[in-house]
Design a protein around this motif. Structure first.
Motif, PDB file in Angstrom:
ATOM      1  N   ILE A 213       0.659  -1.111  -0.099  1.00 23.79           N
ATOM      2  CA  ILE A 213      -0.211   0.215   0.013  1.00 23.79           C
ATOM      3  C   ILE A 213       0.947   1.130   0.057  1.00 23.79           C
ATOM      4  N   VAL A 214       0.926   1.985  -0.864  1.00 24.05           N
ATOM      5  CA  VAL A 214       1.741   3.189  -1.195  1.00 24.05           C
ATOM      6  C   VAL A 214       0.838   4.513  -1.238  1.00 24.05           C
ATOM      7  N   PRO A 215       0.508   5.140  -0.173  1.00 27.75           N
ATOM      8  CA  PRO A 215      -0.197   6.532  -0.179  1.00 27.75           C
ATOM      9  C   PRO A 215       0.342   7.460  -1.198  1.00 27.75           C
ATOM     10  N   TYR A 216      -0.327   8.458  -1.624  1.00 26.55           N
ATOM     11  CA  TYR A 216       0.203   9.404  -2.648  1.00 26.55           C
ATOM     12  C   TYR A 216      -0.796  10.755  -2.609  1.00 26.55           C
ATOM     13  N   ARG A 217      -0.092  11.653  -3.193  1.00 23.52           N
ATOM     14  CA  ARG A 217      -0.612  13.006  -3.007  1.00 23.52           C
ATOM     15  C   ARG A 217      -1.650  13.009  -4.202  1.00 23.52           C
ATOM     16  N   SER A 246      -6.492   7.295  -2.669  1.00 27.98           N
ATOM     17  CA  SER A 246      -5.625   7.927  -2.039  1.00 27.98           C
ATOM     18  C   SER A 246      -4.523   6.995  -1.960  1.00 27.98           C
ATOM     19  N   ALA A 247      -4.230   5.811  -2.358  1.00 27.01           N
ATOM     20  CA  ALA A 247      -3.273   4.898  -2.407  1.00 27.01           C
ATOM     21  C   ALA A 247      -3.097   3.980  -3.598  1.00 27.01           C
ATOM     22  N   ILE A 248      -2.019   3.683  -3.892  1.00 32.29           N
ATOM     23  CA  ILE A 248      -1.480   2.604  -4.840  1.00 32.29           C
ATOM     24  C   ILE A 248      -1.579   0.986  -4.168  1.00 32.29           C
ATOM     25  N   LEU A 249      -2.103   0.301  -4.954  1.00 39.21           N
ATOM     26  CA  LEU A 249      -2.299  -1.027  -4.386  1.00 39.21           C
ATOM     27  C   LEU A 249      -1.334  -2.107  -5.130  1.00 39.21           C
ATOM     28  N   PHE A 250      -0.527  -2.812  -4.814  1.00 39.48           N
ATOM     29  CA  PHE A 250       0.315  -3.623  -5.369  1.00 39.48           C
ATOM     30  C   PHE A 250       0.576  -5.009  -5.026  1.00 39.48           C
ATOM     31  N   ALA A 271       4.693   4.167   3.742  1.00 38.73           N
ATOM     32  CA  ALA A 271       4.153   3.202   2.846  1.00 38.73           C
ATOM     33  C   ALA A 271       3.786   1.926   3.789  1.00 38.73           C
ATOM     34  N   GLY A 272       3.335   0.948   3.256  1.00 40.50           N
ATOM     35  CA  GLY A 272       3.083  -0.118   4.048  1.00 40.50           C
ATOM     36  C   GLY A 272       2.690  -1.488   3.359  1.00 40.50           C
ATOM     37  N   SER A 273       2.221  -2.665   3.954  1.00 39.70           N
ATOM     38  CA  SER A 273       1.837  -3.658   3.371  1.00 39.70           C
ATOM     39  C   SER A 273       0.664  -4.332   4.268  1.00 39.70           C
ATOM     40  N   ILE A 274      -0.239  -5.334   3.841  1.00 41.97           N
ATOM     41  CA  ILE A 274      -1.064  -6.080   4.532  1.00 41.97           C
ATOM     42  C   ILE A 274      -0.861  -7.365   4.086  1.00 41.97           C
ATOM     43  N   ASP A 275      -0.614  -8.295   4.869  1.00 38.85           N
ATOM     44  CA  ASP A 275      -0.728  -9.811   4.746  1.00 38.85           C
ATOM     45  C   ASP A 275      -1.838 -10.243   5.400  1.00 38.85           C
ATOM     46  N   VAL A 370      -5.477   1.328  12.433  1.00 39.20           N
ATOM     47  CA  VAL A 370      -4.182   1.645  12.172  1.00 39.20           C
ATOM     48  C   VAL A 370      -3.895   2.083  10.791  1.00 39.20           C
ATOM     49  N   ALA A 371      -4.283   1.169   9.848  1.00 45.17           N
ATOM     50  CA  ALA A 371      -4.066   1.297   8.468  1.00 45.17           C
ATOM     51  C   ALA A 371      -4.660   2.597   7.932  1.00 45.17           C
ATOM     52  N   LYS A 372      -5.957   3.001   8.629  1.00 43.73           N
ATOM     53  CA  LYS A 372      -6.820   4.144   7.875  1.00 43.73           C
ATOM     54  C   LYS A 372      -5.783   5.451   8.611  1.00 43.73           C
ATOM     55  N   ASP A 373      -5.493   5.286   9.954  1.00 41.81           N
ATOM     56  CA  ASP A 373      -4.893   6.507  10.629  1.00 41.81           C
ATOM     57  C   ASP A 373      -3.553   6.730   9.816  1.00 41.81           C
ATOM     58  N   VAL A 374      -2.796   5.723   9.480  1.00 41.53           N
ATOM     59  CA  VAL A 374      -1.454   5.727   9.004  1.00 41.53           C
ATOM     60  C   VAL A 374      -1.427   5.906   7.404  1.00 41.53           C
ATOM     61  N   LEU A 375      -2.012   4.957   6.523  1.00 43.78           N
ATOM     62  CA  LEU A 375      -1.985   4.927   5.221  1.00 43.78           C
ATOM     63  C   LEU A 375      -3.232   5.488   4.519  1.00 43.78           C
ATOM     64  N   GLY A 376      -4.354   5.781   5.480  1.00 45.79           N
ATOM     65  CA  GLY A 376      -5.417   6.225   4.782  1.00 45.79           C
ATOM     66  C   GLY A 376      -6.376   5.425   3.742  1.00 45.79           C
ATOM     67  N   VAL A 377      -6.312   4.054   4.269  1.00 43.12           N
ATOM     68  CA  VAL A 377      -7.277   3.132   3.435  1.00 43.12           C
ATOM     69  C   VAL A 377      -7.885   2.428   4.234  1.00 43.12           C
ATOM     70  N   ASP A 378      -8.851   1.994   3.761  1.00 43.76           N
ATOM     71  CA  ASP A 378      -9.775   0.967   4.532  1.00 43.76           C
ATOM     72  C   ASP A 378      -9.379  -0.536   3.944  1.00 43.76           C
ATOM     73  N   LEU A 379      -9.077  -1.520   4.896  1.00 42.42           N
ATOM     74  CA  LEU A 379      -8.491  -2.681   4.371  1.00 42.42           C
ATOM     75  C   LEU A 379      -9.348  -3.527   3.833  1.00 42.42           C
ATOM     76  N   ASP A 380     -10.941  -3.274   4.202  1.00 43.13           N
ATOM     77  CA  ASP A 380     -11.769  -4.008   3.471  1.00 43.13           C
ATOM     78  C   ASP A 380     -11.980  -3.536   2.083  1.00 43.13           C
ATOM     79  N   GLU A 381     -11.654  -2.381   1.627  1.00 40.14           N
ATOM     80  CA  GLU A 381     -11.667  -1.843   0.407  1.00 40.14           C
ATOM     81  C   GLU A 381     -10.461  -2.410  -0.305  1.00 40.14           C
ATOM     82  N   VAL A 382      -9.273  -2.497   0.125  1.00 36.83           N
ATOM     83  CA  VAL A 382      -8.061  -3.192  -0.393  1.00 36.83           C
ATOM     84  C   VAL A 382      -8.322  -4.270  -0.769  1.00 36.83           C
TER      85      VAL A 382
END
Length: 389
Positions: A213-217, A246-250, A271-275, A370-382
């Motif tokens: 997960i890579v947040p971007y402007r 708000s983020a790139i998913l790879f 940036a970050g990742s979710i396993d 935490v993912a919402k606060d730090v990376l700006g993403v909803d993990l369900d959406e990811v």
């Protein structure tokens, strides 16, 4: 493997150093393997080992001039990799994988530990000589600290709300940072001869449901340019690369060799990742100027000539995979990477770059928050975007 299994394996091959705390955080450092942080855990000795360990390469015991790929979730390199000022390709060489060689200064030799026995960190150093594809010589000292991060550090990096989530009793966390310094021992560096910058790369275990997960402007492409650079190693299939508002998913499955980058105009310093299989949220935070576009960043593309050698990515992610038909990959692993700006350092001048890695295990609701606060993403959406039902 568990952290204990990895540690027991590594001590058979090299010297290891450890940082630990009373909550089960452990970080393992290998000075003889170029000062790498090899792995970490938040669950004590029996906890999950987070760093990619390349057992095939280590067991073989044969150095490789292309790349001594021991693995490790934080290693020190210097940029650029490609272009007229490349440190990986010889002058005049076609920039392809056959001619790609990690500079010996970055690929070989033990780093000297200079911290004291009572210091709360490990400090290592190495003197290096390198030459780029334009024939410019570099002589420098590298000093590298590895230290654990505490609760106050995490609050400062990610905000108080995220820090409070990480304090919950059922949540397990390990966080550490490397402080990386380069001192120019040679002549003044110049843009005409080529600059260099600090490049930190973290290798993690790939998984079938692991997403980087890579947040971007956000903003109009006419002003900020493309959201993601994705043509390093050819086109990435659309099911492997998605763009949210708000983020790139790879996809980080280790099955398809590909690389993405975020430009100076788009980058954020996290940036970050979710396993999803193992329930691990990884967060990577790094130092970045308030306005990266006011500083030169090295262009890592494998190409000569380069139109803009000083317009490059601030953050990269690499997913391993076969390097060609019938050829194996290097892993499997994925990487999250950060780069410092370059600078025309005078003799005695310094560059510094901090790169922080945090792994979190806990209830999915906590990882969500935490993912919402730090990376700006909803993990369900990811998950829905990358693994549609």
């Amino acid at each position: 493997m568990s952290y204990a299994q990895v540690r027991d394996y590594l001590v058979q091959h090299t010297k290891v150093l450890e940082l630990t705390d009373e909550h089960g955080a452990r970080v393992l450092v290998c000075p003889e393997w170029q000062g790498r942080v090899m792995t970490s855990t938040c669950g004590g000795l029996e906890g999950l080992s987070f760093g990619f360990i390349n057992r095939g390469f280590i067991d073989a015991g044969q150095p490789n001039p292309h790349f001594n790929n021991y693995g490790g979730e934080d290693r020190f390199w210097l940029s650029p990799e490609g272009g007229p000022f490349s440190l990986w390709f010889a002058k005049g060489a076609e920039q392809n994988l056959d001619n790609w060689f990690t500079p010996p200064a970055l690929n070989e030799g033990a780093w000297r530990v200079i911290s004291g026995p009572n210091d709360p960190f490990y400090r290592m150093t190495q003197r290096m000589k390198l030459v780029n594809a334009s024939g410019t010589h570099f002589e420098l000292d590298v000093i590298r600290d590895v230290r654990l991060l505490g609760g106050e550090d995490l609050a400062g990096l990610f905000g108080q709300d995220a820090a409070e989530q990480l304090k919950q009793p059922a949540v397990k966390v390990v966080g550490y940072e490397t402080v990386n310094r380069v001192i120019n021992l040679g002549p003044q560096w110049t843009r005409d001869g080529g600059l260099t910058s600090i490049w930190i790369l973290g290798m993690f275990n790939a998984g079938p449901q692991t997403v980087i997960i890579v947040p971007y402007r956000p903003g109009d492409e006419s002003e900020l340019g493309p959201i993601v650079k994705s043509d390093y190693f050819g086109t990435i299939p659309p099911e492997r690369l998605k763009i949210l508002p708000s983020a790139i998913l790879f996809l980080g499955d280790g099955n398809y060799r590909s690389k993405i980058g975020t430009s100076q105009k788009r980058a954020r310093n996290v940036a970050g990742s979710i396993d999803f299989v193992n329930g691990v949220l990884t967060l990577v935070h790094f130092t970045m100027p308030d306005d990266p576009t006011a500083h030169p960043y090295m262009n890592n593309m494998w190409e000569v000539p380069q139109k803009e050698p000083y317009v490059g990515d601030v953050v990269n992610s690499y997913n391993d995979g076969p390097v060609g038909p019938g050829k194996p990959g290097l892993g499997p692993f994925y990487e999250i990477e950060s780069l410092s700006p370059a600078a025309a350092l005078p003799t005695g001048g310094r560059l510094q770059h901090r790169h922080r890695t945090v792994h979190v295990q806990g209830d999915y609701a906590v990882l969500q928050a935490v993912a919402k606060d730090v990376l700006g993403v909803d993990l369900d959406e990811v998950r829905d975007a990358m693994f549609p039902k």
